[in-house]
Write a protein that holds these residues in place. Structure first.
Motif, PDB file in Angstrom:
ATOM      1  N   GLY A 104      30.737  39.367  44.368  1.00  0.00           N
ATOM      2  CA  GLY A 104      31.822  39.630  45.333  1.00  0.00           C
ATOM      3  C   GLY A 104      33.034  37.565  44.823  1.00  0.00           C
ATOM      4  O   GLY A 104      33.864  37.876  44.536  1.00  0.00           O
ATOM      5  N   LEU A 105      32.314  36.884  45.207  1.00  0.00           N
ATOM      6  CA  LEU A 105      33.192  35.567  44.422  1.00  0.00           C
ATOM      7  C   LEU A 105      33.090  35.308  43.018  1.00  0.00           C
ATOM      8  O   LEU A 105      34.250  34.866  42.508  1.00  0.00           O
ATOM      9  N   ILE A 106      31.803  35.908  42.031  1.00  0.00           N
ATOM     10  CA  ILE A 106      32.688  35.472  40.628  1.00  0.00           C
ATOM     11  C   ILE A 106      33.415  36.930  40.221  1.00  0.00           C
ATOM     12  O   ILE A 106      34.676  36.649  39.457  1.00  0.00           O
ATOM     13  N   ALA A 107      33.319  37.817  40.977  1.00  0.00           N
ATOM     14  CA  ALA A 107      34.459  39.332  41.018  1.00  0.00           C
ATOM     15  C   ALA A 107      35.567  39.058  41.205  1.00  0.00           C
ATOM     16  O   ALA A 107      36.816  38.304  40.457  1.00  0.00           O
ATOM     17  N   ILE A 108      35.990  38.282  42.176  1.00  0.00           N
ATOM     18  CA  ILE A 108      37.407  37.227  42.261  1.00  0.00           C
ATOM     19  C   ILE A 108      38.038  36.586  41.497  1.00  0.00           C
ATOM     20  O   ILE A 108      38.865  36.697  41.426  1.00  0.00           O
ATOM     21  N   ALA A 109      36.761  35.286  40.885  1.00  0.00           N
ATOM     22  CA  ALA A 109      37.027  34.583  40.197  1.00  0.00           C
ATOM     23  C   ALA A 109      37.349  35.296  38.915  1.00  0.00           C
ATOM     24  O   ALA A 109      38.647  34.916  38.502  1.00  0.00           O
ATOM     25  N   ALA A 110      37.148  36.153  38.523  1.00  0.00           N
ATOM     26  CA  ALA A 110      37.366  36.624  37.122  1.00  0.00           C
ATOM     27  C   ALA A 110      38.557  37.468  37.466  1.00  0.00           C
ATOM     28  O   ALA A 110      38.935  37.418  36.156  1.00  0.00           O
ATOM     29  N   MET A 111      39.141  38.295  38.497  1.00  0.00           N
ATOM     30  CA  MET A 111      40.162  39.118  38.488  1.00  0.00           C
ATOM     31  C   MET A 111      41.687  37.890  38.654  1.00  0.00           C
ATOM     32  O   MET A 111      42.414  38.490  38.431  1.00  0.00           O
TER      33      MET A 111
END
Length: 377
Positions: A104-111
């Motif tokens: 989830g953290l990586i996803a938020i950073a990517a978005m």
């Protein structure tokens, strides 16, 4: 019932009511507003960064990424004591909660990199959905005894979607205990007052700093209005039978997404009312799904460190640093502000810079001394 208290929660609500009334008086006389605007600029940025670390450790703990390293050691056949060598340790990297929180953290950073609006919210929902998939696949296993609950909302029975009545807790105060135990009650009120006062001040400073709402002098325009609404909320919450209603540090997530006006708060309140009827859905969202949001917002708030001065007046330098480290390491915003301001005032006195100390800072130092005395004694 200790000290003749049959319903301790009623005494607590009474203390919160009194605390809220005191807050309203302090707000009307602009004590709290003066306090917010009298905090040194370097300390303000330190508080912002400290709050960033504070909500980060909340997220890490909620996801199980960081856990206590305490373990039981038997000292006899019937007794055991908790032993800890490092206070915290890395959690189980194989657990679905930890893995999905990192995803989830990586996803938020990517978005966020691709400037997708609402990236934090989408990250929470994505992590939750992946958790549901993990539960259906058997990887995430429900274990209520260990507080691992189902991620799939349950609407069994109408009672789940009807908000409960506030009648059992409405205006449930215990003034009889206050009359008979005034000194003890004063200590209770002071404890609530101290924590709420400086938690609110810290949250307001941190969120306002992150939202670029401070003026060129590091002051927050119209801070009195925000503090008065906070005080009124405290009184209203006590009357309704809930714990202290105060400024919430997680508000920084909304500010990070662009929230700047009162319309944001009104919209949030409306959504909370709707959430009352959809509680099974929101209760099913686990801590590991919101953890990535907290960690990412912590990152954003840590950027305040870049605005701090780490050379020059040692009172400003060490005061700001103490605020940063004491918030996460004592798990309290109020403690961070207490040690930050105390350090600042003491060093200013030692270095002979009396004129730099606003009278309100002396008042705070006295309050902190009383607080420390109540903890020690």
């Amino acid at each position: 019932a200790e000290q003749g208290i049959t319903d301790p929660w009623k005494v607590a609500l009474t203390a919160i009511l009194v605390e809220g009334i005191i807050f309203i008086i302090l707000s009307l006389f602009k004590f709290r507003e003066t306090l917010v605007n009298s905090i040194p600029t370097n300390l303000k940025f330190g508080i912002t960064a400290g709050i960033g670390l504070f909500i980060t450790i909340i997220g890490l703990k909620g996801a199980g990424i960081v856990t206590s390293d305490a373990f039981a050691v038997s000292i006899s056949e019937t007794e055991a004591i908790a032993v800890s060598s490092t206070l915290v340790q890395l959690g189980n990297l194989a657990s679905p909660q930890v893995v999905l929180a990192f995803v989830g953290l990586i996803a938020i950073a990517a978005m966020s990199h691709f400037k997708i609006k609402g990236s934090i919210l989408w990250g929470i929902l994505l992590t939750w959905i992946l958790g549901i998939v993990a539960q259906l696949a058997g990887w995430y296993q429900v274990d209520i005894d260990n507080q691992v609950y189902s991620l799939i909302p349950s609407f069994d029975g109408v009672k789940d979607i009807i908000p409960p009545s506030v009648a059992p807790t409405f205006l449930q105060f215990n003034f009889e205990y206050v009359a008979k135990n005034l000194l003890n009650f004063v200590v209770v009120v002071f404890a609530f007052l101290f924590v709420d006062l400086f938690d609110t001040v810290g949250t307001l400073v941190g969120v306002a700093s992150k939202g670029d709402m401070l003026d060129e002098n590091g002051k927050l325009p119209r801070a009195g209005r925000a503090l008065l609404s906070d005080a009124v909320g405290t009184v209203a919450g006590a009357c309704l039978g809930t714990s202290t209603v105060t400024s919430y540090v997680e508000s920084s997530a909304g500010v990070a997404e662009g929230g700047r006006t009162g319309l944001t708060a009104v919209t949030t309140a409306a959504m909370f009312i709707i959430a009352l009827f959809l509680s099974p859905i929101f209760l099913a969202i686990p801590a590991f799904a919101t953890a990535p949001a907290l960690i990412f917002v912590g990152l954003l708030m840590m950027s305040a460190v870049l605005k701090m001065k780490f050379e020059g007046d040692m009172a400003d330098v060490l005061g700001g640093f103490m605020a940063i480290i004491m918030m996460p390491f004592t798990y309290s915003i109020a403690n961070g502000i207490m040690f930050g301001i105390l350090t600042w005032v003491i060093l200013k006195l030692i270095t002979g810079k009396f004129r730099d100390i606003h009278p309100i800072m002396y008042v705070c130092a006295v309050l902190f001394a009383i607080r420390i005395a109540t903890i020690i004694l």
